[in-house]
Design a protein around this motif. Structure first.
Motif, PDB file in Angstrom:
ATOM      1  N   UNK A 147       7.672   7.921  17.810  1.00 15.67           N
ATOM      2  CA  UNK A 147       8.450   8.550  16.745  1.00 15.67           C
ATOM      3  C   UNK A 147       8.581   7.636  15.534  1.00 15.67           C
ATOM      4  N   UNK A 148       8.756   6.340  15.789  1.00 13.39           N
ATOM      5  CA  UNK A 148       8.859   5.394  14.679  1.00 13.39           C
ATOM      6  C   UNK A 148       7.538   5.295  13.926  1.00 13.39           C
ATOM      7  N   UNK A 149       6.422   5.348  14.652  1.00 16.23           N
ATOM      8  CA  UNK A 149       5.114   5.305  13.993  1.00 16.23           C
ATOM      9  C   UNK A 149       4.912   6.549  13.134  1.00 16.23           C
ATOM     10  N   UNK A 150       5.365   7.712  13.616  1.00 14.28           N
ATOM     11  CA  UNK A 150       5.286   8.933  12.805  1.00 14.28           C
ATOM     12  C   UNK A 150       6.134   8.809  11.546  1.00 14.28           C
ATOM     13  N   UNK A 151       7.320   8.214  11.679  1.00 12.83           N
ATOM     14  CA  UNK A 151       8.161   8.000  10.502  1.00 12.83           C
ATOM     15  C   UNK A 151       7.488   7.070   9.507  1.00 12.83           C
ATOM     16  N   UNK A 152       6.746   6.072  10.015  1.00 12.87           N
ATOM     17  CA  UNK A 152       5.994   5.184   9.133  1.00 12.87           C
ATOM     18  C   UNK A 152       4.920   5.964   8.382  1.00 12.87           C
ATOM     19  N   UNK A 153       4.289   6.916   9.052  1.00 11.74           N
ATOM     20  CA  UNK A 153       3.306   7.759   8.369  1.00 11.74           C
ATOM     21  C   UNK A 153       3.957   8.536   7.226  1.00 11.74           C
ATOM     22  N   UNK A 154       5.171   9.016   7.440  1.00  9.79           N
ATOM     23  CA  UNK A 154       5.895   9.711   6.380  1.00  9.79           C
ATOM     24  C   UNK A 154       6.129   8.766   5.204  1.00  9.79           C
ATOM     25  N   UNK A 155       6.481   7.504   5.516  1.00 10.43           N
ATOM     26  CA  UNK A 155       6.647   6.518   4.448  1.00 10.43           C
ATOM     27  C   UNK A 155       5.359   6.262   3.702  1.00 10.43           C
ATOM     28  N   UNK A 156       4.231   6.265   4.427  1.00 11.58           N
ATOM     29  CA  UNK A 156       2.939   6.085   3.768  1.00 11.58           C
ATOM     30  C   UNK A 156       2.623   7.261   2.848  1.00 11.58           C
ATOM     31  N   UNK A 157       3.060   8.457   3.238  1.00  6.49           N
ATOM     32  CA  UNK A 157       2.875   9.619   2.371  1.00  6.49           C
ATOM     33  C   UNK A 157       3.620   9.415   1.054  1.00  6.49           C
ATOM     34  N   UNK A 158       4.865   8.934   1.134  1.00  2.86           N
ATOM     35  CA  UNK A 158       5.642   8.674  -0.086  1.00  2.86           C
ATOM     36  C   UNK A 158       4.967   7.626  -0.956  1.00  2.86           C
ATOM     37  N   UNK A 159       4.437   6.584  -0.308  1.00  3.87           N
ATOM     38  CA  UNK A 159       3.756   5.533  -1.064  1.00  3.87           C
ATOM     39  C   UNK A 159       2.512   6.072  -1.747  1.00  3.87           C
ATOM     40  N   UNK A 160       1.755   6.925  -1.048  1.00  5.92           N
ATOM     41  CA  UNK A 160       0.550   7.504  -1.646  1.00  5.92           C
ATOM     42  C   UNK A 160       0.890   8.413  -2.813  1.00  5.92           C
ATOM     43  N   UNK A 161       2.018   9.104  -2.750  1.00  9.21           N
ATOM     44  CA  UNK A 161       2.423   9.953  -3.876  1.00  9.21           C
ATOM     45  C   UNK A 161       2.648   9.105  -5.123  1.00  9.21           C
ATOM     46  N   UNK A 162       3.311   7.956  -4.945  1.00  4.36           N
ATOM     47  CA  UNK A 162       3.523   7.053  -6.079  1.00  4.36           C
ATOM     48  C   UNK A 162       2.191   6.549  -6.623  1.00  4.36           C
ATOM     49  N   UNK A 163       1.284   6.191  -5.722  1.00  2.20           N
ATOM     50  CA  UNK A 163      -0.024   5.686  -6.148  1.00  2.20           C
ATOM     51  C   UNK A 163      -0.798   6.767  -6.902  1.00  2.20           C
ATOM     52  N   UNK A 164      -0.725   8.014  -6.434  1.00  2.68           N
ATOM     53  CA  UNK A 164      -1.415   9.112  -7.097  1.00  2.68           C
ATOM     54  C   UNK A 164      -0.889   9.300  -8.516  1.00  2.68           C
ATOM     55  N   UNK A 165       0.426   9.216  -8.698  1.00  6.39           N
ATOM     56  CA  UNK A 165       1.001   9.346 -10.028  1.00  6.39           C
ATOM     57  C   UNK A 165       0.474   8.251 -10.951  1.00  6.39           C
ATOM     58  N   UNK A 166       0.415   7.024 -10.428  1.00  4.82           N
ATOM     59  CA  UNK A 166      -0.104   5.915 -11.235  1.00  4.82           C
ATOM     60  C   UNK A 166      -1.562   6.143 -11.597  1.00  4.82           C
ATOM     61  N   UNK A 167      -2.348   6.624 -10.652  1.00  4.71           N
ATOM     62  CA  UNK A 167      -3.767   6.881 -10.921  1.00  4.71           C
ATOM     63  C   UNK A 167      -3.942   8.006 -11.949  1.00  4.71           C
ATOM     64  N   UNK A 168      -3.077   9.008 -11.896  1.00  4.54           N
ATOM     65  CA  UNK A 168      -3.159  10.080 -12.891  1.00  4.54           C
ATOM     66  C   UNK A 168      -2.816   9.564 -14.281  1.00  4.54           C
ATOM     67  N   UNK A 169      -1.825   8.698 -14.384  1.00  2.00           N
ATOM     68  CA  UNK A 169      -1.491   8.113 -15.682  1.00  2.00           C
ATOM     69  C   UNK A 169      -2.665   7.320 -16.228  1.00  2.00           C
ATOM     70  N   UNK A 170      -3.384   6.628 -15.349  1.00  2.00           N
ATOM     71  CA  UNK A 170      -4.552   5.840 -15.758  1.00  2.00           C
ATOM     72  C   UNK A 170      -5.807   6.696 -15.915  1.00  2.00           C
ATOM     73  N   UNK A 171      -5.702   7.996 -15.603  1.00  2.00           N
ATOM     74  CA  UNK A 171      -6.827   8.933 -15.695  1.00  2.00           C
ATOM     75  C   UNK A 171      -7.976   8.565 -14.758  1.00  2.00           C
ATOM     76  N   UNK A 172      -7.618   8.065 -13.600  1.00  2.00           N
ATOM     77  CA  UNK A 172      -8.615   7.779 -12.570  1.00  2.00           C
ATOM     78  C   UNK A 172      -8.592   8.947 -11.586  1.00  2.00           C
ATOM     79  N   UNK A 173      -9.340   9.984 -11.929  1.00  2.00           N
ATOM     80  CA  UNK A 173      -9.226  11.255 -11.236  1.00  2.00           C
ATOM     81  C   UNK A 173      -9.724  11.195  -9.798  1.00  2.00           C
TER      82      UNK A 173
END
Length: 422
Positions: free
Chosen positions: A334-360
């Protein structure tokens, strides 16, 4: 920048443009640490899994990260001199046996010294093969791994079996005492129990780093800034790194390339041996056990690559892998699954940064990865127990895939070299 006057015959005037000022390395590290704590805190709050930021998880993660950190530091020293050290796993295995043998006969400090010596002997053999006889570095490293496993098994059967009755393990040996910063630990424990979002999460993680700390733990952490100072701020370190960048140019300046490579690989083996000692002499160890390293030498090598052959990045990589393994032990599937959820949040932040940089393309891959991880989290209430032991290995593959675009190894890393060549 070139500025021209309205008169077309006027000569262009060149105005220097000030280079963009980058944050210093320590400031970027602090920002990364704050960001990671924020992601873990958010994931813990949204999933209800407090194990993500508990004191127990931080303590276990620190203990599990130390062997990886020391093995990675060993790889860093070797590869900065131009010698690839795939044999870290074998040197760690020799270190585990040496630590148990030394601690059984002379106590924990004798065990630590014996582990360093046994690991350095593995490094010496690797240096003789690769530096003196120009054997392929990968071939030599694989041979060291096989040899270390065989030698440790033979010595265990010869010496430990009469003492323990089992050829695969040693008798119990003493471990390092642990110490805590009592006042700070009590204050952080109080903050953690208040269950405040963010504050209690940071307090839990910090409390695990100042509670039950062994001397070997402090030595290993101090070796990170010490390695940076020696390799990047001293004449010795400059010469050693020059051997890994351009050994021909280094020799033309009077540097003994062979000597520096030998010293680097010996230090590499000693550090890997210390990593083996951490498995034996810290709490939870207490003796040699066959296959005790469990491929941590390879994970240490991956942490070094993730850190881009620098001590600070290596520390972050070792912490990541240690945390993933520690979370599995403290919280289960269960803790490992929760870590995956945290990785999803981190990837969302990274995606926003990549969109700002226009790295599609990078943004699209980030969206795809976040979608896959969220589907795994949503479709499962708990991960199968057969998969959770490989959490750290999965993290290794994901992180190396993400970091592969920005790596810059030493230019002559793994290149064969003979004195006098041009």
């Amino acid at each position: 920048m070139v500025v021209t006057d309205e008169n077309p015959s006027a000569a262009p005037v060149t105005v220097p443009v000030a280079p963009k000022r980058r944050l210093p390395g320590w400031a970027r590290s602090v920002l990364w640490a704050v960001g990671v704590v924020a992601v873990l805190s958010t994931a813990s709050y949204l999933t209800g899994v407090n194990t993500l930021t508990s004191t127990n998880t931080a303590q276990i993660a620190l203990r599990l990260a130390l062997p990886i950190l020391l093995a990675g530091l060993g790889g860093l020293w070797s590869e900065r001199s131009g010698v690839i050290n795939i044999g870290l796993e074998g040197m760690m295995i020799l270190g585990t046996w040496g630590a148990a043998w030394g601690a059984y006969h002379g106590g924990v400090w004798a065990g630590l010294g014996a582990a360093i010596v046994f690991g350095a002997l593995g490094g010496l053999l690797h240096a003789v093969a690769t530096v003196t006889f120009n054997v392929n570095h990968i071939v030599s490293g694989v041979a060291i791994n096989l040899l270390g496993l065989g030698v440790a098994k033979y010595l265990s059967t010869l010496i430990f079996q009469p003492l323990s009755g089992n050829p695969r393990q040693s008798p119990p040996v003493p471990t390092f005492d642990t110490y805590s910063a009592t006042f700070l630990s009590d204050w952080l424990s109080g903050l953690e129990q208040q269950q405040r979002v963010g504050i209690s999460d940071a307090a839990g993680l910090l409390n695990g780093l100042v509670t039950g700390v062994a001397p070997l733990t402090m030595i290993a952490i101090l070796l990170v800034p010490l390695s940076y100072l020696v390799l990047w701020k001293t004449r010795f370190g400059l010469r050693l790194r020059s051997c890994g960048e351009n050994p021909v140019a280094a020799e033309s300046l009077g540097i003994s390339v062979y000597r520096y490579k030998y010293v680097a690989v010996l230090i590499s083996g000693g550090l890997a041996g210390m990593g083996g000692a951490a498995l034996v002499l810290l709490a939870g160890g207490g003796g040699y056990l066959e296959n005790q390293t469990n491929n941590r030498g390879y994970i240490g090598l991956a942490a070094m690559i993730f850190g881009n052959w620098r001590p600070g990045g290596l520390l972050g990589g070792a912490a990541l892998f240690g945390y993933a393994d520690g979370l599995r032990l403290s919280g289960g599937g269960k803790a490992v699954l929760a870590l995956m959820y945290g990785l999803v949040l981190l990837l969302v932040v990274i995606v926003v940064v990549q969109l700002i940089r226009r790295q599609w393309l990078a943004a699209a891959l980030g969206v795809l990865g976040a979608g896959v991880l969220y589907w795994i989290y949503w479709a499962n209430d708990d991960l199968p127990s057969d998969l959770t032991p490989y959490t750290a290995h999965f993290v290794t593959l994901i992180v190396l895939a993400a970091a592969s675009q920005r790596l810059r190894p030493p230019r002559a890393d793994g290149a064969r070299y003979q004195s006098g060549q041009r």
